[in-house]
Design a protein around this motif. Structure first.
Motif, PDB file in Angstrom:
ATOM      1  N   PHE A  36      42.807  37.535  58.908  1.00 49.17           N
ATOM      2  CA  PHE A  36      41.800  37.511  57.652  1.00 49.17           C
ATOM      3  C   PHE A  36      41.964  39.055  57.103  1.00 49.17           C
ATOM      4  O   PHE A  36      42.022  39.052  55.982  1.00 49.17           O
ATOM      5  N   GLN A  37      42.089  39.922  58.122  1.00 46.93           N
ATOM      6  CA  GLN A  37      42.201  41.329  57.420  1.00 46.93           C
ATOM      7  C   GLN A  37      43.428  41.400  56.708  1.00 46.93           C
ATOM      8  O   GLN A  37      43.644  42.112  55.525  1.00 46.93           O
ATOM      9  N   ALA A  38      44.645  40.773  56.978  1.00 44.67           N
ATOM     10  CA  ALA A  38      45.883  40.792  56.412  1.00 44.67           C
ATOM     11  C   ALA A  38      45.794  40.173  54.831  1.00 44.67           C
ATOM     12  O   ALA A  38      46.066  40.498  53.912  1.00 44.67           O
ATOM     13  N   GLY A  39      44.876  39.082  54.936  1.00 44.98           N
ATOM     14  CA  GLY A  39      44.560  38.336  53.532  1.00 44.98           C
ATOM     15  C   GLY A  39      43.755  39.320  52.742  1.00 44.98           C
ATOM     16  O   GLY A  39      43.978  39.325  51.383  1.00 44.98           O
ATOM     17  N   LEU A  40      42.885  39.924  53.122  1.00 41.52           N
ATOM     18  CA  LEU A  40      42.014  40.906  52.381  1.00 41.52           C
ATOM     19  C   LEU A  40      43.024  41.888  51.839  1.00 41.52           C
ATOM     20  O   LEU A  40      42.917  42.410  50.546  1.00 41.52           O
ATOM     21  N   ASP A  41      44.018  42.681  52.542  1.00 45.75           N
ATOM     22  CA  ASP A  41      44.896  43.416  52.158  1.00 45.75           C
ATOM     23  C   ASP A  41      45.883  42.867  51.072  1.00 45.75           C
ATOM     24  O   ASP A  41      46.249  43.371  50.095  1.00 45.75           O
ATOM     25  N   ARG A  42      46.142  41.598  51.057  1.00 49.37           N
ATOM     26  CA  ARG A  42      46.833  40.954  50.001  1.00 49.37           C
ATOM     27  C   ARG A  42      45.965  40.766  48.671  1.00 49.37           C
ATOM     28  O   ARG A  42      46.863  41.092  47.622  1.00 49.37           O
ATOM     29  N   VAL A  43      44.845  40.544  48.724  1.00 46.19           N
ATOM     30  CA  VAL A  43      43.937  40.574  47.588  1.00 46.19           C
ATOM     31  C   VAL A  43      43.861  42.005  47.042  1.00 46.19           C
ATOM     32  O   VAL A  43      44.027  42.185  45.649  1.00 46.19           O
ATOM     33  N   ARG A  44      43.617  43.150  47.675  1.00 41.47           N
ATOM     34  CA  ARG A  44      43.477  44.263  47.304  1.00 41.47           C
ATOM     35  C   ARG A  44      44.764  44.726  46.714  1.00 41.47           C
ATOM     36  O   ARG A  44      44.723  45.490  45.526  1.00 41.47           O
ATOM     37  N   LYS A  45      46.124  44.533  47.151  1.00 40.28           N
ATOM     38  CA  LYS A  45      47.268  44.842  46.521  1.00 40.28           C
ATOM     39  C   LYS A  45      47.405  44.084  45.229  1.00 40.28           C
ATOM     40  O   LYS A  45      47.703  44.799  44.427  1.00 40.28           O
ATOM     41  N   GLY A  46      47.105  42.757  45.266  1.00 42.86           N
ATOM     42  CA  GLY A  46      47.016  42.082  44.098  1.00 42.86           C
ATOM     43  C   GLY A  46      46.404  42.664  42.821  1.00 42.86           C
ATOM     44  O   GLY A  46      46.706  42.460  41.908  1.00 42.86           O
TER      45      GLY A  46
ATOM     46  N   ARG B 231      33.990  31.827  49.659  1.00 39.04           N
ATOM     47  CA  ARG B 231      34.503  32.930  49.002  1.00 39.04           C
ATOM     48  C   ARG B 231      33.527  34.059  48.698  1.00 39.04           C
ATOM     49  O   ARG B 231      33.966  35.210  48.710  1.00 39.04           O
ATOM     50  N   CYS B 232      32.334  33.564  48.834  1.00 41.44           N
ATOM     51  CA  CYS B 232      31.052  34.719  48.442  1.00 41.44           C
ATOM     52  C   CYS B 232      30.594  35.448  49.871  1.00 41.44           C
ATOM     53  O   CYS B 232      30.727  36.652  49.951  1.00 41.44           O
ATOM     54  N   LEU B 233      30.282  34.459  50.599  1.00 37.88           N
ATOM     55  CA  LEU B 233      29.411  34.882  51.954  1.00 37.88           C
ATOM     56  C   LEU B 233      30.325  35.485  53.070  1.00 37.88           C
ATOM     57  O   LEU B 233      29.838  36.091  53.961  1.00 37.88           O
ATOM     58  N   LEU B 234      31.664  35.028  52.865  1.00 34.15           N
ATOM     59  CA  LEU B 234      32.768  35.593  53.804  1.00 34.15           C
ATOM     60  C   LEU B 234      33.691  36.703  53.114  1.00 34.15           C
ATOM     61  O   LEU B 234      33.647  38.030  53.360  1.00 34.15           O
ATOM     62  N   VAL B 235      34.538  36.220  52.125  1.00 32.63           N
ATOM     63  CA  VAL B 235      35.327  36.966  51.686  1.00 32.63           C
ATOM     64  C   VAL B 235      34.804  38.255  50.596  1.00 32.63           C
ATOM     65  O   VAL B 235      35.354  39.301  50.880  1.00 32.63           O
ATOM     66  N   SER B 236      33.952  37.852  49.714  1.00 32.33           N
ATOM     67  CA  SER B 236      33.560  38.788  48.824  1.00 32.33           C
ATOM     68  C   SER B 236      32.624  39.894  49.790  1.00 32.33           C
ATOM     69  O   SER B 236      32.764  41.188  49.277  1.00 32.33           O
ATOM     70  N   ARG B 237      31.938  39.439  50.577  1.00 29.29           N
ATOM     71  CA  ARG B 237      30.995  40.367  51.235  1.00 29.29           C
ATOM     72  C   ARG B 237      32.360  41.565  51.887  1.00 29.29           C
ATOM     73  O   ARG B 237      32.003  42.694  51.966  1.00 29.29           O
ATOM     74  N   ARG B 238      33.103  41.216  52.515  1.00 23.98           N
ATOM     75  CA  ARG B 238      34.125  42.144  53.056  1.00 23.98           C
ATOM     76  C   ARG B 238      34.819  42.871  52.251  1.00 23.98           C
ATOM     77  O   ARG B 238      35.171  44.117  52.310  1.00 23.98           O
ATOM     78  N   LEU B 239      35.162  42.390  51.092  1.00 23.56           N
ATOM     79  CA  LEU B 239      35.857  43.124  50.030  1.00 23.56           C
ATOM     80  C   LEU B 239      34.766  44.205  49.469  1.00 23.56           C
ATOM     81  O   LEU B 239      35.362  45.292  49.302  1.00 23.56           O
ATOM     82  N   ARG B 240      33.484  43.764  49.387  1.00 17.70           N
ATOM     83  CA  ARG B 240      32.672  44.733  48.703  1.00 17.70           C
ATOM     84  C   ARG B 240      32.444  45.813  49.754  1.00 17.70           C
ATOM     85  O   ARG B 240      32.063  47.146  49.706  1.00 17.70           O
ATOM     86  N   ALA B 241      32.398  45.574  50.978  1.00 18.97           N
ATOM     87  CA  ALA B 241      32.205  46.395  52.258  1.00 18.97           C
ATOM     88  C   ALA B 241      33.445  47.553  52.159  1.00 18.97           C
ATOM     89  O   ALA B 241      33.353  48.575  52.527  1.00 18.97           O
ATOM     90  N   GLY B 242      34.751  47.236  51.586  1.00 19.73           N
ATOM     91  CA  GLY B 242      35.770  47.867  51.748  1.00 19.73           C
ATOM     92  C   GLY B 242      35.588  48.587  50.413  1.00 19.73           C
ATOM     93  O   GLY B 242      36.638  49.481  50.073  1.00 19.73           O
ATOM     94  N   GLY B 243      34.510  48.604  49.446  1.00 19.29           N
ATOM     95  CA  GLY B 243      34.622  49.479  48.059  1.00 19.29           C
ATOM     96  C   GLY B 243      34.967  48.881  47.033  1.00 19.29           C
ATOM     97  O   GLY B 243      35.149  49.481  45.986  1.00 19.29           O
ATOM     98  N   LEU B 244      35.435  47.412  47.212  1.00 18.33           N
ATOM     99  CA  LEU B 244      36.251  47.130  45.770  1.00 18.33           C
ATOM    100  C   LEU B 244      35.079  46.295  45.149  1.00 18.33           C
ATOM    101  O   LEU B 244      34.275  45.677  45.665  1.00 18.33           O
ATOM    102  N   PRO B 245      35.022  46.442  43.737  1.00 18.41           N
ATOM    103  CA  PRO B 245      34.232  45.758  42.962  1.00 18.41           C
ATOM    104  C   PRO B 245      34.489  44.159  42.870  1.00 18.41           C
ATOM    105  O   PRO B 245      35.825  43.831  42.899  1.00 18.41           O
ATOM    106  N   VAL B 246      33.491  43.375  43.050  1.00 23.52           N
ATOM    107  CA  VAL B 246      33.407  41.783  42.970  1.00 23.52           C
ATOM    108  C   VAL B 246      32.640  41.319  42.028  1.00 23.52           C
ATOM    109  O   VAL B 246      31.388  42.006  42.092  1.00 23.52           O
ATOM    110  N   ALA B 247      32.960  40.297  41.446  1.00 23.24           N
ATOM    111  CA  ALA B 247      31.898  39.430  40.750  1.00 23.24           C
ATOM    112  C   ALA B 247      32.468  38.061  40.761  1.00 23.24           C
ATOM    113  O   ALA B 247      33.368  37.632  41.037  1.00 23.24           O
ATOM    114  N   HIS B 248      31.216  36.998  40.281  1.00 25.44           N
ATOM    115  CA  HIS B 248      31.133  35.886  40.309  1.00 25.44           C
ATOM    116  C   HIS B 248      31.390  35.255  38.750  1.00 25.44           C
ATOM    117  O   HIS B 248      30.538  35.583  38.174  1.00 25.44           O
TER     118      HIS B 248
END
Length: 209
Positions: A99-109, A129-146
């Motif tokens: 999962f962490q590797a997947g988040l890294d791929r999103v950040r890179k992309g 995509r919201c309750l799991l993935v977006s939550r962790r991306l926001r926790a990492g400081g990335l802007p996310v919107a739906h």
């Protein structure tokens, strides 16, 4: 829109039962240049226009990139340790190395694209995509919107405010910090909509991601 934004930008979208033209219009309206498919099973007999191969080709023709990330960021885990009482455990899933590797791929992309994380559910609060993935991306400081079905773009912070209302936790509590209330709201919502094993306590409510 410039395909190399000055800061990473990540959105999410649910394909729902949209026709292709409407779906593309939603992507175009948000300036999306790449779609990251976070469905565990990227096929649907009801909406074949969103089957993996067909979708990838249509996006290519529209000048958008496509990548499948459902193996790392999907909502249906395969290990028994990733379920709690028969329901997918988002907290445990978020700690997985894949999962962490997947988040890294999103950040890179997102350094080169405006990325839309795509799953099936129309409402962000009904989807991992919201309750799991977006939550962790926001926790990492990335802007996310739906991207909402009517084309509006809702910042994840606003989605979290709706989450608190939906879960009856939009009130001050001297015994619980705002952060703790939000964590509880995430847990409650996930319990209602996360994928449930057949026969699990919430099997009828399990999401399809």
């Amino acid at each position: 829109m410039d395909s190399t934004p000055s800061e990473p930008r990540i959105l999410t979208i649910g394909h729902s039962t949209h026709g292709w033209d409407r779906f593309r219009a939603l992507l175009d309206g948000a300036g999306v240049t790449a779609v990251a498919d976070v469905r565990t099973s990227p096929w649907s007999k009801h909406t074949p226009q969103f089957n993996k191969d067909a979708l990838a080709e249509r996006l290519r023709q529209a000048g958008m990139a496509y990548v499948f990330l459902g193996d790392a960021l999907g909502g249906r885990p395969s290990g028994a340790h990733l379920f709690a009482n028969g329901v997918a455990d988002y907290e445990a899933m978020a700690a997985e190395p894949a999962f962490q590797a997947g988040l890294d791929r999103v950040r890179k992309g997102a350094e080169a694209h405006v990325v839309a994380l795509m799953c099936a559910e129309q409402e962000p609060l009904d989807c991992h995509r919201c309750l799991l993935v977006s939550r962790r991306l926001r926790a990492g400081g990335l802007p996310v919107a739906h991207i909402l079905p009517d084309g509006r773009i809702e910042a994840h912070e606003e989605t979290e405010r709706r989450l608190l209302v939906c879960e009856g936790l939009d009130h001050e509590d001297i015994f619980e910090t705002p952060a703790d209330r939000l964590d509880r709201a995430y847990r409650q919502r996930a319990r209602k909509v996360a994928f449930a094993e057949s026969g699990g306590p919430d099997a009828a409510l399990g999401a399809v991601g």
